[in-house]
Structures are given as structure tokens and as C-alpha cells.
Write a protein that holds these residues in place. Structure first.
Motif, PDB file in Angstrom:
ATOM      1  N   ALA A  58     -17.373  25.157  -3.097  1.00 53.29           N
ATOM      2  CA  ALA A  58     -18.112  24.752  -1.616  1.00 53.29           C
ATOM      3  C   ALA A  58     -17.883  22.937  -2.050  1.00 53.29           C
ATOM      4  N   GLY A  59     -18.609  22.283  -2.932  1.00 47.23           N
ATOM      5  CA  GLY A  59     -18.162  21.472  -3.617  1.00 47.23           C
ATOM      6  C   GLY A  59     -17.096  20.274  -3.275  1.00 47.23           C
ATOM      7  N   GLN A  60     -15.985  20.720  -3.347  1.00 49.67           N
ATOM      8  CA  GLN A  60     -14.432  20.549  -4.149  1.00 49.67           C
ATOM      9  C   GLN A  60     -14.186  20.482  -1.669  1.00 49.67           C
TER      10      GLN A  60
ATOM     11  N   GLU B  96     -20.700  19.334   4.002  1.00 50.92           N
ATOM     12  CA  GLU B  96     -20.612  17.614   5.092  1.00 50.92           C
ATOM     13  C   GLU B  96     -19.316  17.995   5.863  1.00 50.92           C
ATOM     14  N   ALA B  97     -18.781  18.833   5.884  1.00 49.57           N
ATOM     15  CA  ALA B  97     -18.217  19.175   6.992  1.00 49.57           C
ATOM     16  C   ALA B  97     -18.780  19.704   8.971  1.00 49.57           C
TER      17      ALA B  97
ATOM     18  N   TYR C  57     -21.437  18.555  13.802  1.00 47.14           N
ATOM     19  CA  TYR C  57     -22.824  19.032  14.180  1.00 47.14           C
ATOM     20  C   TYR C  57     -22.964  17.117  15.179  1.00 47.14           C
ATOM     21  N   GLN C  58     -22.549  16.301  14.217  1.00 45.88           N
ATOM     22  CA  GLN C  58     -23.276  14.661  14.313  1.00 45.88           C
ATOM     23  C   GLN C  58     -22.409  14.429  15.572  1.00 45.88           C
TER      24      GLN C  58
END
Length: 438
Positions: free
Chosen positions: A53-55, A60-61, A66-67
Motif C-alpha cells: 500500500a505504501g508503494q 494518497e490516491a 476525493y479532492q
């Protein structure tokens, strides 16, 4: 310490040659070992997922998505607000342009027509090769051609134009009397009274004589009703014939229905007294009764009603006319304009996210409901209170047996296109406005 205690227990079992206890302990430890292996595998799997998940930066995606969606929604809101502001500015520019380029005579005719109709109508015209006159009904905003007006209103419009052009033609010369020959024959008492009031005002303000020629005795009573000092000349009597008006009481003013005084009544009680209708938010805001703008100032409400101003559209037209100065103070004109605009904004905001009520006429106009089903669909529509979305859901659930799916979808599309079902964009816009306000 726990491990040392367990070791001592094992040694004690060995010393006692307790084979059964040792076997039980062996079984327990084996089960714990197997469980430990499963826990180690689960820990390893979780660590791998965290690393993956970190990679991939999934969190963040998701936050970025959402933004982006929020920014897009805000952009649509800004576009809608800019469009509203642009339309407002265009209307203001158009109004100012019209006031600038139209002849003074037509501007004056516009003012007279407003007064003659107690601000129920306003004169509008367009010049694209030839001038076309029309009347805008202030309560609905609809434009009507001369042929669509009643004979009384058409008479008021033509009289306003003729008087305005006559006054314009004599500008700079000696004031001449106005001579009207049965110009109000087709007018009912209310229209006659409105024109008589305006012409009397013209005579007083402009120092001008007004002659009104008529063969109708009732006309003399209408004039006397407005102005007891009106001078009646019986031409038949002057010619030595029998009087057309037999006695002085024939010219006595006709009793005019008075607007009740509010007295000590509450606003609600006064509304009942004067017969205020409820607000229909699906009708044009110009048709709302002025009571709803003046429930905190009933004496001013009474004065406006006496002047024939009953609807918001009439009040708005009055506020844009020269006559507003004689009826209202500067402070009253300012806050009344604000209340008119506030009423329009409230109606506009209330309609967002709501569908216009469905009635039988809408069902017939959709073309999706045949004569075979119209009565049953109309009955179902009445049971759901004219709610378009609920009607479609009930039809989907078999509310009207054998009503075909394609017809239901056709009806749904028509209701959506014609504002009977609120679109998702309208709801999102309301939600965006709410988000911004919060």
C-alpha cells in the motif's frame, strides 16, 4: 518468571513419572506452536500489504480523487453562480439600454400605462425595423400582444400612448387642454377609476384642463367618485332640451369598497380579513401577495392596497416608476426593493432539489400515458400527492398493472426534462451550496 515456573512443573512431572500429565502438556504446547505459526504468517501478510500500500500510494490516491471530485463540484457551483450573475448583469444592461434609446414619449407612455392599470401591466416594445407594442403582466411576467388584451386594458394602453405623444408634441409650447371623446367607454369601474385618478393628477401637476365627452350618465358618476369638484356640463340642457342627467344626485359619487383598517388585529387576523391567498412556490414570485412582505407594517400595507397594489409584481413595477416618490419614502423604497429581491431569491432557492408537482395535464402532455391507462395513472398520481419520483417508483412496483416498462421510462424522462423530477445536478448544487455555507 513464568517460563521458570513452567520448567519446574515439567521437572516435577518427570520426577513423579506422571506420563499422562506430560502427554497433556505436550499436546498443549504442540497446539500453541501451530497457532504461533499461523500468527507469524498473518503478521507477515499484514506487513506485506502495508508495504505494498505504501508503494502504490492507494491512500494518497483516494484522497486525491476525493479532492478532485470536490474541486470539480465547486467549479460547477462557481459556473452556476457566474451564469446567474451574468444573466443579472445582462438584464440590467438591457434595461438601461432600453431606457436610454427609447423616445421620451414612449417612456412617458410606459409610466402612464403603469398608473392606469395600478401597475398590473407594463408597456414593452422592441425596435427591429418596426416598433411593436406589448404589455407585460407584472404578476406573471408574461408578454401579451394587443390582440390578447381585454378591451378595457387595450383601451388603457392606447390611451396612455396617445396622451404621452400628445404631451410630447406640445413640449415647449402653450399647454393645451386634453379632450377625450368617450375614451373610457369599454372600461369597467375599476379601470375607469384608475385612469380618472391619473388624469386628475396630470391636471393638477401640469396645470392642464381635461375635457371628457360622453353620452353615458354613468361616466359622470365615475368622475364624481374620484373628484367631487368635477364640473359637469349637460350639453342637452345648454341646447334647451331635456337634461341627460335628471337630478344632482345622479352625479353623486358611487360608494367605493374601502380597504379595512388593521386596527388591533394580528397580521394573521388581518390576512384573513383582506383575503390573502397562500403562497404557491411553483407560481411566479411576482404573483405573491404583498402581505407577505409587509406583515410587520400593516398601515403601509393598507396604503398600498388602497392604491391598487396587491401583488409583488405590481409593487416592483411601482418601485421602478416615478410615482413611487409620491407614495413611499426613500427609506421605504429601499427596504421594499430588498424584500422584493429577497422573495425572488427565496423562491429560486426553494425550487432547487424539488420537482414540480405532477398533474393530469402533465401526464397527458408527456405522451407516455395512453387513453387506456390515463385514468389509473392519474389516480395513482393523486395518491402519491403529485410527486414525480414516487409515481415512477410506484409504477415500477406494479402500481398500475400492465403499464409497460418502456412507457414508464419514457414518462420518467419527460418528467425529468420538464422539471417534475429533480435532477442529480440540482441536488448536488444544493449540497455544494450547503458545504460552502458550513
Amino acid at each position: 518468571m513464568q517460563e521458570l515456573g513452567e520448567r519446574d512443573d515439567l521437572l516435577q512431572h518427570v520426577d513423579n513419572e506422571d506420563e499422562e500429565a506430560l502427554r497433556s502438556r505436550h499436546t498443549t504446547l504442540r497446539e500453541q506452536a501451530e497457532s504461533l505459526e499461523e500468527l507469524i504468517e498473518e503478521i507477515t501478510r499484514i506487513r506485506n500489504e502495508i508495504e505494498r500500500a505504501g508503494q502504490e500510494r492507494a491512500l494518497e490516491a483516494a484522497r486525491a480523487e476525493y479532492q478532485q471530485a470536490r474541486d470539480s463540484l465547486n467549479d460547477r457551483l462557481d459556473e452556476a453562480l457566474y451564469a446567474e450573475a451574468g444573466q443579472f448583469l445582462l438584464e440590467r444592461v438591457e434595461a438601461e439600454h432600453e431606457q436610454t434609446v427609447q423616445p421620451a414619449a414612449l417612456r412617458q407612455a410606459r409610466e402612464w400605462f403603469k398608473r392606469f392599470t395600478h401597475y398590473q401591466y407594463e408597456l414593452v416594445f422592441a425596435t427591429d425595423g418596426d416598433t411593436r407594442f406589448a404589455a407585460r403582466e407584472t404578476a406573471s411576467g408574461e408578454h401579451r400582444r394587443l390582440s390578447e388584451l381585454s378591451s378595457g386594458t387595450r383601451m388603457q394602453l392606447l390611451l396612455a400612448v396617445r396622451i404621452a405623444f400628445a404631451l410630447s408634441a406640445e413640449r415647449g409650447t402653450t399647454r393645451l387642454p386634453l379632450i377625450l371623446d368617450e375614451a373610457l367607454t369599454t372600461a369597467d369601474p375599476e379601470r375607469f377609476r384608475a385612469v380618472a385618478e391619473s388624469l386628475t393628477l396630470l391636471a393638477r401637476e401640469d396645470g392642464r384642463q381635461v375635457f371628457y365627452l360622453t353620452a353615458q350618465p354613468d361616466d359622470a358618476r365615475y368622475w364624481a367618485e374620484h373628484d367631487p369638484d368635477v364640473h359637469c356640463i349637460d350639453l342637452a340642457e345648454r341646447r334647451g332640451r331635456q337634461r341627460a342627467i335628471n337630478a344632482p344626485e345622479d352625479v353623486a359619487p358611487i360608494e367605493r369598497p374601502a380597504v379595512p383598517e388593521p386596527g388591533e388585529q394580528t397580521p394573521e387576523e388581518y390576512a384573513v380579513t383582506i383575503g390573502v391567498p397562500p403562497i404557491d412556490p411553483w407560481s411566479e414570485p411576482e404573483g405573491i401577495h404583498v402581505f407577505y412582505l409587509l406583515r410587520d407594517d400593516l398601515p403601509l400595507l393598507q396604503r398600498l392596497l388602497e392604491a391598487g397594489i396587491h401583488r409583488v409584481g405590481q409593487l416592483e413595477t411601482l418601485l421602478a416608476s416615478d410615482a413611487a416618490d409620491t407614495l413611499l419614502s426613500a427609506e421605504q423604497r429601499t427596504w421594499l426593493r430588498g424584500r422584493v429581491e429577497g422573495t425572488k431569491a427565496w423562491i429560486h432557492a426553494w425550487r432547487h432539489g424539488r420537482g414540480r408537482p405532477v398533474d393530469r395535464a402533465a401526464l397527458e402532455a408527456s405522451g407516455a400515458v395512453s387513453g387506456t391507462f390515463i385514468d389509473r395513472v392519474a389516480a395513482l398520481n393523486e395518491r402519491v400527492g403529485g410527486d414525480g419520483q414516487t409515481l415512477i417508483e410506484q409504477l415500477a412496483d406494479g402500481g398500475v398493472p400492465r403499464f409497460q416498462t418502456d412507457k414508464r421510462e419514457e414518462l420518467q424522462a419527460w418528467l425529468l426534462d420538464n422539471g417534475h423530477i429533480s435532477s442529480a445536478s440540482d441536488t448536488q448544487r444544493v449540497e455544494a451550496c450547503f458545504i460552502d455555507m458550513v
